[in-house]
Design a protein around this motif. Structure first.
Motif, PDB file in Angstrom:
ATOM      1  N   UNK A 136      65.710  -6.837 -90.220  1.00  0.00           N
ATOM      2  CA  UNK A 136      66.704  -7.513 -91.051  1.00  0.00           C
ATOM      3  C   UNK A 136      66.319  -9.034 -90.715  1.00  0.00           C
ATOM      4  N   UNK A 137      66.624  -9.884 -91.511  1.00  0.00           N
ATOM      5  CA  UNK A 137      66.793 -11.536 -91.125  1.00  0.00           C
ATOM      6  C   UNK A 137      67.734 -11.740 -90.176  1.00  0.00           C
ATOM      7  N   UNK A 138      67.716 -12.606 -89.416  1.00  0.00           N
ATOM      8  CA  UNK A 138      68.668 -12.860 -88.214  1.00  0.00           C
ATOM      9  C   UNK A 138      70.083 -12.989 -88.682  1.00  0.00           C
ATOM     10  N   UNK A 139      70.448 -13.778 -89.565  1.00  0.00           N
ATOM     11  CA  UNK A 139      72.040 -13.924 -89.951  1.00  0.00           C
ATOM     12  C   UNK A 139      72.521 -12.396 -90.393  1.00  0.00           C
ATOM     13  N   UNK A 187      61.639  -5.111 -93.891  1.00  0.00           N
ATOM     14  CA  UNK A 187      62.333  -6.556 -93.725  1.00  0.00           C
ATOM     15  C   UNK A 187      63.523  -6.619 -94.597  1.00  0.00           C
ATOM     16  N   UNK A 188      64.667  -6.793 -94.181  1.00  0.00           N
ATOM     17  CA  UNK A 188      65.764  -7.103 -95.034  1.00  0.00           C
ATOM     18  C   UNK A 188      66.256  -8.590 -95.016  1.00  0.00           C
ATOM     19  N   UNK A 189      66.267  -8.929 -96.153  1.00  0.00           N
ATOM     20  CA  UNK A 189      66.148 -10.511 -96.503  1.00  0.00           C
ATOM     21  C   UNK A 189      67.428 -10.816 -97.338  1.00  0.00           C
ATOM     22  N   UNK A 190      67.781 -12.162 -97.355  1.00  0.00           N
ATOM     23  CA  UNK A 190      68.793 -12.713 -98.347  1.00  0.00           C
ATOM     24  C   UNK A 190      68.466 -12.588 -99.823  1.00  0.00           C
ATOM     25  N   UNK A 191      69.141 -11.975-100.892  1.00  0.00           N
ATOM     26  CA  UNK A 191      68.718 -11.942-102.049  1.00  0.00           C
ATOM     27  C   UNK A 191      68.119 -13.260-102.713  1.00  0.00           C
ATOM     28  N   UNK A 192      67.123 -13.223-103.390  1.00  0.00           N
ATOM     29  CA  UNK A 192      66.622 -14.152-104.209  1.00  0.00           C
ATOM     30  C   UNK A 192      67.390 -14.648-105.572  1.00  0.00           C
ATOM     31  N   UNK A 193      68.144 -13.410-106.125  1.00  0.00           N
ATOM     32  CA  UNK A 193      68.907 -13.296-107.325  1.00  0.00           C
ATOM     33  C   UNK A 193      70.144 -14.106-107.228  1.00  0.00           C
ATOM     34  N   UNK A 209      74.279  -7.950-101.626  1.00  0.00           N
ATOM     35  CA  UNK A 209      72.798  -7.957-102.363  1.00  0.00           C
ATOM     36  C   UNK A 209      71.843  -8.506-101.386  1.00  0.00           C
ATOM     37  N   UNK A 210      70.799  -7.583-101.283  1.00  0.00           N
ATOM     38  CA  UNK A 210      69.758  -7.947-100.258  1.00  0.00           C
ATOM     39  C   UNK A 210      68.495  -7.520-100.981  1.00  0.00           C
ATOM     40  N   UNK A 211      67.600  -8.279-100.327  1.00  0.00           N
ATOM     41  CA  UNK A 211      65.995  -8.377-100.988  1.00  0.00           C
ATOM     42  C   UNK A 211      65.222  -7.531 -99.791  1.00  0.00           C
ATOM     43  N   UNK A 212      64.634  -6.603-100.250  1.00  0.00           N
ATOM     44  CA  UNK A 212      63.652  -5.686 -99.252  1.00  0.00           C
ATOM     45  C   UNK A 212      62.177  -5.904 -99.204  1.00  0.00           C
ATOM     46  N   UNK A 213      61.748  -6.209 -98.473  1.00  0.00           N
ATOM     47  CA  UNK A 213      60.146  -6.425 -98.200  1.00  0.00           C
ATOM     48  C   UNK A 213      59.632  -5.268 -97.663  1.00  0.00           C
ATOM     49  N   UNK A 214      58.985  -4.266 -98.180  1.00  0.00           N
ATOM     50  CA  UNK A 214      58.246  -3.178 -97.383  1.00  0.00           C
ATOM     51  C   UNK A 214      56.904  -3.604 -97.100  1.00  0.00           C
ATOM     52  N   UNK A 215      56.477  -3.342 -95.900  1.00  0.00           N
ATOM     53  CA  UNK A 215      55.152  -3.689 -95.364  1.00  0.00           C
ATOM     54  C   UNK A 215      54.598  -2.219 -94.989  1.00  0.00           C
ATOM     55  N   UNK A 216      53.434  -1.767 -95.897  1.00  0.00           N
ATOM     56  CA  UNK A 216      53.307  -0.487 -95.742  1.00  0.00           C
ATOM     57  C   UNK A 216      51.675  -0.529 -95.228  1.00  0.00           C
ATOM     58  N   UNK A 217      51.193  -0.367 -94.011  1.00  0.00           N
ATOM     59  CA  UNK A 217      49.887  -0.350 -93.660  1.00  0.00           C
ATOM     60  C   UNK A 217      48.816   0.506 -94.251  1.00  0.00           C
ATOM     61  N   UNK A 218      47.766   0.073 -94.602  1.00  0.00           N
ATOM     62  CA  UNK A 218      46.838   0.832 -95.255  1.00  0.00           C
ATOM     63  C   UNK A 218      46.422   2.165 -94.575  1.00  0.00           C
ATOM     64  N   UNK A 219      46.446   3.180 -94.888  1.00  0.00           N
ATOM     65  CA  UNK A 219      45.757   4.409 -94.553  1.00  0.00           C
ATOM     66  C   UNK A 219      44.832   5.047 -95.290  1.00  0.00           C
ATOM     67  N   UNK A 220      44.007   5.933 -94.975  1.00  0.00           N
ATOM     68  CA  UNK A 220      43.084   7.012 -95.649  1.00  0.00           C
ATOM     69  C   UNK A 220      43.656   8.001 -96.387  1.00  0.00           C
ATOM     70  N   UNK A 221      44.991   8.208 -96.175  1.00  0.00           N
ATOM     71  CA  UNK A 221      45.698   9.344 -96.821  1.00  0.00           C
ATOM     72  C   UNK A 221      45.717   9.226 -98.168  1.00  0.00           C
ATOM     73  N   UNK A 222      45.316  10.015 -99.030  1.00  0.00           N
ATOM     74  CA  UNK A 222      45.421  10.165-100.438  1.00  0.00           C
ATOM     75  C   UNK A 222      46.825  10.150-100.925  1.00  0.00           C
ATOM     76  N   UNK A 223      47.081   9.119-101.916  1.00  0.00           N
ATOM     77  CA  UNK A 223      48.599   9.171-102.516  1.00  0.00           C
ATOM     78  C   UNK A 223      48.632   9.534-103.885  1.00  0.00           C
ATOM     79  N   UNK A 224      49.572  10.475-104.221  1.00  0.00           N
ATOM     80  CA  UNK A 224      49.747  11.003-105.867  1.00  0.00           C
ATOM     81  C   UNK A 224      50.362   9.908-106.312  1.00  0.00           C
TER      82      UNK A 224
END
Length: 318
Positions: A136-139, A187-193, A209-224
């Motif tokens: 999360x963001x510091x505050x 990452x949990x951030x202040x909402x931009x809305x 109200x929060x903004x979430x940024x999901x960072x997903x590392x690339x893998x070779x696993x096939x996704x449906x």
């Protein structure tokens, strides 16, 4: 179903959730546990592996974030044994009193969630099959920690604030770097809305109200394939609640990653395909939403669980 396959496989799949104190680790751990069910998921907190009680830490001038304040070698040994399906006897720590309790028996289940300050630390992360870092963001983190420690644990507010400030250097030294090794960073951030000029938020600003940024590392696993259903007519009629979704790809600490931004409140109909996919794999009983809309944090839990399901399926095929 996936649950039955996990049980029959005899494998123990360990999910590690790391992050600072008060960052929301337990919230995401509980979300995964509710999704898959108590019958196949167990939960360990690494706070139980503190070496010193609260009084001794204060005397020594050491924080729980320092590796030497925790029995990390015992954590490694216990994870090794749990991966083999063996029973362990583990320590316990009481946050309200700041003291240790009786050691307790702990048995392996098909899924074991391990959450704590050092979950992705050197040596420990070798036993983790799916790695999550909550950031999360510091505050926001400060706000959550004060609320939890004062209201839930009964700590003195001024002491909590002093402890937050005292811990920050150790967070940078010993905790923050662990996100480099995570499969998913939340990452949990202040909402931009939440614009101060908008009447809605001037009238009623009680909702978090929060903004979430999901960072997903690339893998070779096939996704449906999973699609989102956005009704443009509802947006034109202004009948939907405020939300935004964004995506871009980039490198995260030298590894390719997908970045998904979620903000505001989403109607459950938007991600019906995601629900259907999770129900198909896990079962109808575990997937529940109490209201018509969910915030960005709740939606991000579903996306993390979807990614986890795909990783589990791949693991069971190996």
């Amino acid at each position: 179903m996936l649950k039955e396959k996990l049980i029959k496989s005899g494998k123990v799949f360990i999910i590690g959730i790391a992050g600072d104190s008060g960052s929301g680790k337990t919230t995401f751990a509980n979300g995964i546990k509710r999704m898959f069910g108590d019958d196949i998921v167990s939960h360990i907190t690494l706070d139980d592996y503190h070496v010193y009680d609260r009084e001794m830490r204060e005397r020594l001038g050491i924080t729980p974030l320092h590796p030497s304040a925790n029995n990390l070698k015992l954590v490694e040994t216990h994870l090794y044994l749990l991966k083999k399906g063996e029973k362990i006897k583990k320590p316990t720590y009481n946050h309200k009193t700041g003291t240790f309790g009786e050691w307790e028996d702990f048995e392996s289940t098909p899924i074991v969630i391990v959450e704590g300050l050092h979950t992705l630390y050197d040596g420990i992360r070798d036993y983790i099959d799916f790695k999550i870092f909550v950031d999360p963001a510091r505050y926001i983190k400060r706000l959550w920690k004060i609320k939890r420690d004062v209201e839930e644990r009964g700590y003195d507010r001024d002491k909590v604030i002093r402890e937050i400030i005292r811990r920050e250097p150790d967070y940078k030294r010993y905790i923050d770097f662990q996100k480099i090794y995570a499969d998913v960073v939340i990452k949990i951030l202040p909402s931009s809305i939440q614009s101060t000029e908008r009447i809605k938020y001037l009238v009623d600003s009680r909702e978090e109200v929060y903004k979430v940024r999901l960072i997903l590392k690339k893998t070779d696993i096939p996704l449906e394939s999973v699609s989102l259903n956005i009704d443009i007519s509802d947006l034109v009629k202004a009948s939907e609640r405020d939300f935004s979704i964004g995506f871009f790809s980039d490198y995260y600490y030298a590894e390719k990653a997908s970045f998904i931004d979620i903000d505001g409140f989403l109607n459950v109909d938007i991600f019906k395909s995601l629900f259907d996919s999770l129900r198909k794999e896990i079962g109808d009983g575990e997937i529940k939403v109490e209201s018509e809309y969910v915030n960005a944090i709740e939606f991000s839990k579903l996306l993390v669980c979807w990614k986890l399901v795909e990783v589990l399926k791949h693991s069971l095929r190996l």
